[in-house]
Write a protein that holds these residues in place. Structure first.
Motif, PDB file in Angstrom:
ATOM      1  N   PRO A 129       0.421  -1.691   0.071  1.00  0.00           N
ATOM      2  CA  PRO A 129      -0.195  -0.268  -0.077  1.00  0.00           C
ATOM      3  C   PRO A 129       0.656   1.107  -0.152  1.00  0.00           C
ATOM      4  N   ASP A 130       0.470   2.566  -0.354  1.00  0.00           N
ATOM      5  CA  ASP A 130       0.753   3.618  -0.190  1.00  0.00           C
ATOM      6  C   ASP A 130       1.244   3.840   1.618  1.00  0.00           C
ATOM      7  N   ALA A 131       2.681   4.593   1.029  1.00  0.00           N
ATOM      8  CA  ALA A 131       3.171   5.102   2.290  1.00  0.00           C
ATOM      9  C   ALA A 131       1.918   5.544   3.254  1.00  0.00           C
ATOM     10  N   GLY A 132       2.138   5.623   5.083  1.00  0.00           N
ATOM     11  CA  GLY A 132       1.228   6.046   5.627  1.00  0.00           C
ATOM     12  C   GLY A 132       2.217   6.215   7.004  1.00  0.00           C
ATOM     13  N   PRO A 133       1.871   6.718   8.339  1.00  0.00           N
ATOM     14  CA  PRO A 133       2.761   7.399   9.657  1.00  0.00           C
ATOM     15  C   PRO A 133       2.723   6.108   9.975  1.00  0.00           C
ATOM     16  N   ALA A 134       3.725   5.588  10.418  1.00  0.00           N
ATOM     17  CA  ALA A 134       4.523   4.442  11.133  1.00  0.00           C
ATOM     18  C   ALA A 134       3.185   3.906  12.392  1.00  0.00           C
ATOM     19  N   VAL A 135       2.826   2.762  12.452  1.00  0.00           N
ATOM     20  CA  VAL A 135       1.955   2.591  13.450  1.00  0.00           C
ATOM     21  C   VAL A 135       2.926   1.486  13.584  1.00  0.00           C
ATOM     22  N   GLU A 136       2.640   1.168  15.137  1.00  0.00           N
ATOM     23  CA  GLU A 136       3.492   0.184  15.834  1.00  0.00           C
ATOM     24  C   GLU A 136       2.363  -1.132  16.351  1.00  0.00           C
ATOM     25  N   ILE A 137       3.304  -2.345  15.759  1.00  0.00           N
ATOM     26  CA  ILE A 137       2.411  -3.276  16.249  1.00  0.00           C
ATOM     27  C   ILE A 137       2.957  -4.604  17.374  1.00  0.00           C
ATOM     28  N   ALA A 138       2.524  -5.204  17.625  1.00  0.00           N
ATOM     29  CA  ALA A 138       2.724  -5.964  18.904  1.00  0.00           C
ATOM     30  C   ALA A 138       2.227  -6.648  18.819  1.00  0.00           C
ATOM     31  N   PRO A 139       3.180  -7.971  19.056  1.00  0.00           N
ATOM     32  CA  PRO A 139       3.128  -9.752  18.330  1.00  0.00           C
ATOM     33  C   PRO A 139       1.774  -9.552  19.657  1.00  0.00           C
ATOM     34  N   ALA A 140       1.791  -9.314  20.644  1.00  0.00           N
ATOM     35  CA  ALA A 140       0.658  -9.743  20.939  1.00  0.00           C
ATOM     36  C   ALA A 140      -1.139  -9.550  19.949  1.00  0.00           C
ATOM     37  N   GLU A 141      -0.763  -8.707  19.544  1.00  0.00           N
ATOM     38  CA  GLU A 141      -2.341  -8.540  18.579  1.00  0.00           C
ATOM     39  C   GLU A 141      -2.431  -9.414  17.339  1.00  0.00           C
ATOM     40  N   ILE A 142      -1.560  -9.805  17.156  1.00  0.00           N
ATOM     41  CA  ILE A 142      -1.496 -10.747  16.094  1.00  0.00           C
ATOM     42  C   ILE A 142      -1.456 -11.950  16.532  1.00  0.00           C
TER      43      ILE A 142
END
Length: 323
Positions: free
Chosen positions: A202-215
């Motif tokens: 996808p087009d670039a966007g603001p960096a988003v924190e992704i936690a392993p617990a979410e996955i």
């Protein structure tokens, strides 16, 4: 329709026009220490129109597998095989497959998956685990045509098409979400497209924190469906494995082939076939274990990781939940 007729029909799906023009039947070598496994391999070869040479033991094959000339296929039945000899035979079969363009089908036990995957994960090799007759027929049919340079296996093509649809759908959703969350639409920013698999970041966007617990939470929610619905209704091994490897990447943890098969939530042979499909598509990569040559890890390639990060980021920016 009886079982033999059904197997014959499955075999016919793999036959090309050359079958009716007198082309010599493929010749296969069976490596087995177990008489029953050897018999099952011979029966499957006969139903696919292959000629089986007299089975050889792992001790014989490990002495010098290159002595067997005129082969199109090598079938390895790993049940009852000593670990040391299994390693040698798998390594030599893999080398011969590359040098002579042979097909290799190895049937292994669940506890042998990692050792086998450490040696065999090339485009000409297929791993089976607790296969049914149809699995054997399909694998041998695929192997014999690959050995002759024909890549027209129906099952593989169906899975590749499904993978492309999955990739395109992920790309489409991610692109739509990125468009919705973009502040400035004046200057569209280019994405990354791999025309081979249909993947597009996808087009670039603001960096988003992704936690392993979410996955991991997404994975648990997906597994809960099995308590209320039949497993086959939601079988989606490609996405389940992508999620598992993405979580492992965020946790800085390595995943063995056998563990990834479990994460796929499908029979082992199906999971192994999908691992091969995703590896061929450039989304997975094999990672050697420097401390144990009998173990292979599977991880996301840079393309696979970029796709998962981009998708998860676009979903979160849109205020939605991963699925």
């Amino acid at each position: 329709m009886n079982l033999r007729q059904a197997m014959a029909r499955l075999t016919m799906l793999h036959e090309g026009p050359g079958e009716s023009y007198g082309i010599a039947a493929p010749i296969a070598l069976i490596v087995a220490d177990d008489a029953r496994a050897a018999s099952e391999a011979i029966a499957a070869l006969e139903m696919t129109g292959c000629i089986a040479r007299k089975p050889v033991s792992f001790a014989e094959a490990s002495a010098d597998l290159s002595n067997y000339d005129g082969l199109d296929l090598i079938l390895i039945e790993a049940v009852a095989a000593p670990d040391a000899l299994l390693d040698v035979v798998l390594a030599r079969a893999d080398m011969l497959a590359r040098e002579r363009s042979l097909g290799v089908v190895a049937t292994v036990l669940p506890e042998q998956i990692d050792a086998a995957a450490a040696q065999l994960l090339g485009p000409r090799a297929q791993l089976l685990c607790n296969p049914g007759k149809a699995d054997r027929i399909s694998a041998i049919s695929t192997a014999k045509w690959r050995a002759r340079g024909v890549m027209d296996d129906v099952n593989r093509e169906a899975e590749s098409a499904r993978l492309r649809r999955l990739s395109e759908e992920v790309a489409r959703i991610a692109e739509t979400l990125a468009r919705l969350t973009r502040v400035d639409d004046a200057e569209p920013r280019g994405g990354v497209r791999d025309r081979g698999t249909g993947y597009r970041g996808p087009d670039a966007g603001p960096a988003v924190e992704i936690a392993p617990a979410e996955i991991r939470a997404v994975i648990r929610a997906r597994r809960l469906r099995a308590q209320f619905f039949a497993d086959e209704l939601f079988a989606d091994p490609a996405w389940d494995m992508l999620l598992d490897l993405f979580a492992a990447e965020l946790e800085r943890r390595q995943v063995s082939v056998s563990s990834l098969c479990i994460a796929a939530a499908v029979p082992p042979t199906t999971a192994l076939r999908w691992i091969g499909t995703l590896h061929d598509a450039g989304l997975f990569e094999r990672q050697a274990d420097p401390s144990d040559r009998r173990r292979a890890y599977i991880g996301l390639s840079s393309k696979g990781l970029e796709g998962m990060r981009s998708y998860a980021g676009a979903v979160k920016r849109a205020g939605l939940h991963l699925v």
